[in-house]
Motif scaffolding. Structure first.
Motif, PDB file in Angstrom:
ATOM      1  N   VAL A 309      42.809 -16.518  48.149  1.00  0.00           N
ATOM      2  CA  VAL A 309      41.459 -16.006  47.896  1.00  0.00           C
ATOM      3  C   VAL A 309      41.205 -14.819  48.812  1.00  0.00           C
ATOM      4  O   VAL A 309      41.743 -14.730  49.910  1.00  0.00           O
ATOM      5  CB  VAL A 309      40.382 -17.096  48.134  1.00  0.00           C
ATOM      6  CG1 VAL A 309      40.537 -18.234  47.150  1.00  0.00           C
ATOM      7  CG2 VAL A 309      40.454 -17.624  49.567  1.00  0.00           C
ATOM      8  N   GLY A 310      40.367 -13.914  48.332  1.00  0.00           N
ATOM      9  CA  GLY A 310      40.025 -12.748  49.119  1.00  0.00           C
ATOM     10  C   GLY A 310      40.091 -11.492  48.289  1.00  0.00           C
ATOM     11  O   GLY A 310      40.570 -11.503  47.141  1.00  0.00           O
ATOM     12  N   PRO A 311      39.618 -10.360  48.815  1.00  0.00           N
ATOM     13  CA  PRO A 311      39.635  -9.103  48.057  1.00  0.00           C
ATOM     14  C   PRO A 311      41.066  -8.637  47.793  1.00  0.00           C
ATOM     15  O   PRO A 311      41.943  -8.766  48.641  1.00  0.00           O
ATOM     16  CB  PRO A 311      38.882  -8.127  48.972  1.00  0.00           C
ATOM     17  CG  PRO A 311      38.948  -8.731  50.336  1.00  0.00           C
ATOM     18  CD  PRO A 311      38.993 -10.206  50.141  1.00  0.00           C
ATOM     19  N   ALA A 314      42.425  -5.997  50.304  1.00  0.00           N
ATOM     20  CA  ALA A 314      42.231  -6.328  51.726  1.00  0.00           C
ATOM     21  C   ALA A 314      43.288  -5.648  52.595  1.00  0.00           C
ATOM     22  O   ALA A 314      44.456  -5.531  52.210  1.00  0.00           O
ATOM     23  CB  ALA A 314      42.303  -7.843  51.914  1.00  0.00           C
ATOM     24  N   ASP A 343      39.151 -20.544  61.418  1.00  0.00           N
ATOM     25  CA  ASP A 343      37.835 -19.902  61.408  1.00  0.00           C
ATOM     26  C   ASP A 343      37.330 -19.662  62.828  1.00  0.00           C
ATOM     27  O   ASP A 343      36.747 -18.605  63.125  1.00  0.00           O
ATOM     28  CB  ASP A 343      36.837 -20.771  60.638  1.00  0.00           C
ATOM     29  CG  ASP A 343      37.108 -20.769  59.137  1.00  0.00           C
ATOM     30  OD1 ASP A 343      37.790 -19.840  58.666  1.00  0.00           O
ATOM     31  OD2 ASP A 343      36.644 -21.698  58.449  1.00  0.00           O
ATOM     32  N   LYS A 347      36.774 -15.981  64.443  1.00  0.00           N
ATOM     33  CA  LYS A 347      35.449 -15.583  64.929  1.00  0.00           C
ATOM     34  C   LYS A 347      35.528 -15.047  66.350  1.00  0.00           C
ATOM     35  O   LYS A 347      34.891 -14.033  66.675  1.00  0.00           O
ATOM     36  CB  LYS A 347      34.505 -16.781  64.860  1.00  0.00           C
ATOM     37  CG  LYS A 347      33.085 -16.453  65.267  1.00  0.00           C
ATOM     38  CD  LYS A 347      32.165 -17.662  65.126  1.00  0.00           C
ATOM     39  CE  LYS A 347      30.740 -17.329  65.540  1.00  0.00           C
ATOM     40  NZ  LYS A 347      29.848 -18.510  65.417  1.00  0.00           N
ATOM     41  N   ASP A 352      36.568 -10.925  60.300  1.00  0.00           N
ATOM     42  CA  ASP A 352      35.740 -11.405  59.190  1.00  0.00           C
ATOM     43  C   ASP A 352      36.678 -11.958  58.128  1.00  0.00           C
ATOM     44  O   ASP A 352      37.394 -11.209  57.457  1.00  0.00           O
ATOM     45  CB  ASP A 352      34.909 -10.258  58.624  1.00  0.00           C
ATOM     46  CG  ASP A 352      33.939 -10.746  57.554  1.00  0.00           C
ATOM     47  OD1 ASP A 352      33.990 -11.937  57.197  1.00  0.00           O
ATOM     48  OD2 ASP A 352      33.132  -9.920  57.076  1.00  0.00           O
ATOM     49  N   ARG A 353      36.673 -13.265  57.953  1.00  0.00           N
ATOM     50  CA  ARG A 353      37.583 -13.901  57.004  1.00  0.00           C
ATOM     51  C   ARG A 353      37.338 -13.417  55.579  1.00  0.00           C
ATOM     52  O   ARG A 353      38.260 -13.343  54.771  1.00  0.00           O
ATOM     53  CB  ARG A 353      37.423 -15.422  57.088  1.00  0.00           C
ATOM     54  CG  ARG A 353      38.219 -16.180  56.021  1.00  0.00           C
ATOM     55  CD  ARG A 353      38.220 -17.661  56.258  1.00  0.00           C
ATOM     56  NE  ARG A 353      38.824 -18.377  55.141  1.00  0.00           N
ATOM     57  CZ  ARG A 353      39.185 -19.645  55.174  1.00  0.00           C
ATOM     58  NH1 ARG A 353      38.992 -20.344  56.275  1.00  0.00           N
ATOM     59  NH2 ARG A 353      39.723 -20.220  54.120  1.00  0.00           N
ATOM     60  N   GLU A 354      36.111 -13.103  55.251  1.00  0.00           N
ATOM     61  CA  GLU A 354      35.779 -12.679  53.889  1.00  0.00           C
ATOM     62  C   GLU A 354      36.458 -11.360  53.524  1.00  0.00           C
ATOM     63  O   GLU A 354      36.584 -11.028  52.348  1.00  0.00           O
ATOM     64  CB  GLU A 354      34.258 -12.540  53.734  1.00  0.00           C
ATOM     65  CG  GLU A 354      33.487 -13.823  53.983  1.00  0.00           C
ATOM     66  CD  GLU A 354      33.908 -14.927  53.017  1.00  0.00           C
ATOM     67  OE1 GLU A 354      34.187 -14.594  51.841  1.00  0.00           O
ATOM     68  OE2 GLU A 354      33.945 -16.101  53.430  1.00  0.00           O
ATOM     69  N   LYS A 355      36.885 -10.588  54.525  1.00  0.00           N
ATOM     70  CA  LYS A 355      37.518  -9.298  54.257  1.00  0.00           C
ATOM     71  C   LYS A 355      39.038  -9.383  54.256  1.00  0.00           C
ATOM     72  O   LYS A 355      39.717  -8.369  54.071  1.00  0.00           O
ATOM     73  CB  LYS A 355      37.069  -8.266  55.303  1.00  0.00           C
ATOM     74  CG  LYS A 355      35.584  -7.956  55.242  1.00  0.00           C
ATOM     75  CD  LYS A 355      35.198  -6.916  56.271  1.00  0.00           C
ATOM     76  CE  LYS A 355      33.710  -6.598  56.196  1.00  0.00           C
ATOM     77  NZ  LYS A 355      33.315  -5.584  57.222  1.00  0.00           N
ATOM     78  N   PHE A 357      42.714 -11.385  52.842  1.00  0.00           N
ATOM     79  CA  PHE A 357      43.267 -12.191  51.755  1.00  0.00           C
ATOM     80  C   PHE A 357      44.010 -13.359  52.398  1.00  0.00           C
ATOM     81  O   PHE A 357      44.954 -13.164  53.150  1.00  0.00           O
ATOM     82  CB  PHE A 357      44.209 -11.365  50.883  1.00  0.00           C
ATOM     83  CG  PHE A 357      44.638 -12.080  49.631  1.00  0.00           C
ATOM     84  CD1 PHE A 357      43.824 -12.089  48.517  1.00  0.00           C
ATOM     85  CD2 PHE A 357      45.843 -12.773  49.572  1.00  0.00           C
ATOM     86  CE1 PHE A 357      44.200 -12.754  47.352  1.00  0.00           C
ATOM     87  CE2 PHE A 357      46.225 -13.446  48.431  1.00  0.00           C
ATOM     88  CZ  PHE A 357      45.396 -13.438  47.313  1.00  0.00           C
TER      89      PHE A 357
END
Length: 401
Positions: A309-311, A314, A343, A347, A352-355, A357
């Motif tokens: 998962v992810g962009p 990335a 995570d 942090k 940033d995990r959302e950015k 893959f």
């Protein structure tokens, strides 16, 4: 108390022979007063020790090398320290490997200081021509003030390097003379009046131009070129000005740099583009192919495949080994205990995990059942090979895992 005189020339070899004689006679360090040719004798000194014939005494070779260097130290106690350690070493050869031994540590520090002095001498001796430049063998002279008695052990370096000319290196204590290929030593002398060097202007021009103001580190420079040597170095006169103007020169260099990339940069970009993969990243069809994978037996026992998962674009990809129990149940990577740890670390690192893959190399959970629990089991070589094949740009659904 025996008075042992070590000559100022051939010092290392002489000390070695005298130390053998002392050991042969069983003289402990407390009964010997070591001194040089010009040292004063103690009121309680007995007759001077004379050298004896050959003595068969075995010590580690590393000590011999250590002693041959320490003998040229300026410390007046160097001979006594060497003999004191030798007296212990003859019954305990393992001491040469004991870095915690205070006597050995002190001798090693003295050895390092002498070798550093030899290095500085090789770097900072500056010859001036004193003879006829048209003569068959040109003649040069230099003045140097070593920190230790290092002229004699270092003179062979200059004899090998400048064997086609006659030269002399004058120091306050000793003079090395090399004439017609023969190296001899004479007494020291005050600093002589040496003529100007016609090539010195060329050397100073070169020195100024190789000085990089953008990389100036004064402490590092003075560590390698101590200020005490500057008075005898012609280039040292330019150093204060080079330091003072370094910042302005570095700014001028930055402003003068080209605004357009050189032609070779275009060639490098083309080569990089040719090596770039044609695969533009994971799409929806990749996730569907992963879920439909049956290339290895893991799909039979796992709840489901776990795609990444992810962009798609990335800049960072995080790859784990394989999904765990929680990942297998939820169909998402890094959501179990390992994911929680990830995570927390991400942090603290400002990631940033959302950015990114996030995925796993093997997409099915491999486990061994223990009652109601499923214990993680490492994938075997075949399963890993299938997973590796799936990372090629031209992936196939049948080989993706």
């Amino acid at each position: 108390m025996r008075h042992v005189v070590v000559p100022d020339r051939g010092t290392a070899e002489a000390w070695r022979a005298l130390a053998r004689s002392c050991l042969q006679q069983g003289l402990p360090p407390s009964e010997i007063n070591w001194g040089g040719e010009h040292s004063e004798r103690s009121l309680f000194d007995g007759e001077p020790l004379t050298r004896s014939g050959p003595v068969n005494i075995t010590v580690p070779r590393s000590f011999v090398a250590l002693a041959e260097t320490v003998c040229w130290h300026r410390d007046a106690d160097r001979f006594a320290r060497l003999y004191q350690f030798l007296w212990r070493l003859k019954d305990a050869p393992h001491l040469m490997g004991d870095r915690a031994d205070p006597d050995l540590a002190h001798l090693r520090a003295m050895e390092k200081s002498v070798r550093r002095c030899q290095h500085k001498m090789k770097a900072f001796v500056r010859f001036r021509e004193i003879g006829d430049p048209q003569a068959e063998r040109r003649s040069f002279a230099a003045w140097f003030e070593p920190a230790h008695h290092t002229l004699e052990p270092t003179a062979s370096f200059f004899a090998n390097r400048f064997g086609d000319m006659d030269w002399r290196i004058v120091t306050p204590e000793k003079t090395a003379i090399f004439e017609s290929g023969q190296l001899t030593f004479g007494p020291g002398a005050p600093k002589p009046e040496l003529p100007d060097d016609a090539n010195e202007t060329l050397w100073l021009t070169y020195f100024r131009n190789i000085f990089n103001p953008a990389r100036l580190k004064v402490k590092a420079m003075t560590s390698e070129m101590p200020r005490k040597y500057w008075k005898n170095l012609p280039e040292a006169a330019t150093i204060p000005d080079l330091i003072d103007t370094a910042h302005a020169r570095a700014q001028a260099m930055a402003q003068a740099q080209p605004t357009l990339p050189p032609l070779r940069a275009e060639k490098a970009r083309n080569q990089l583009a040719a090596l770039k993969s044609a695969w533009e990243g994971p799409g929806d069809e990749l996730a569907e192919a992963i879920r439909a994978c049956t290339a290895c037996p893991l799909h039979k026992t796992a709840t489901q495949a776990v795609p990444g998962v992810g962009p798609a674009d990335a800049g960072l990809m995080i790859v784990g080994e394989q999904p765990g129990d929680q990942e297998d149940l939820e169909g998402l990577p890094f959501v179990g205990p390992a994911g929680q740890l990830f995570d927390a670390v991400a942090k603290s690192a400002g990631l940033d995990r959302e950015k990114a893959f996030v995925t796993n190399a093997v997409k099915h959970f491999k486990f061994t059942p223990r009652g109601k629990r499923r214990l993680h089991q490492r994938p075997d070589s075949r399963e890993i090979a299938i997973a590796k094949a799936g990372f090629t740009p031209k992936w196939r659904a049948s080989s993706r895992n």
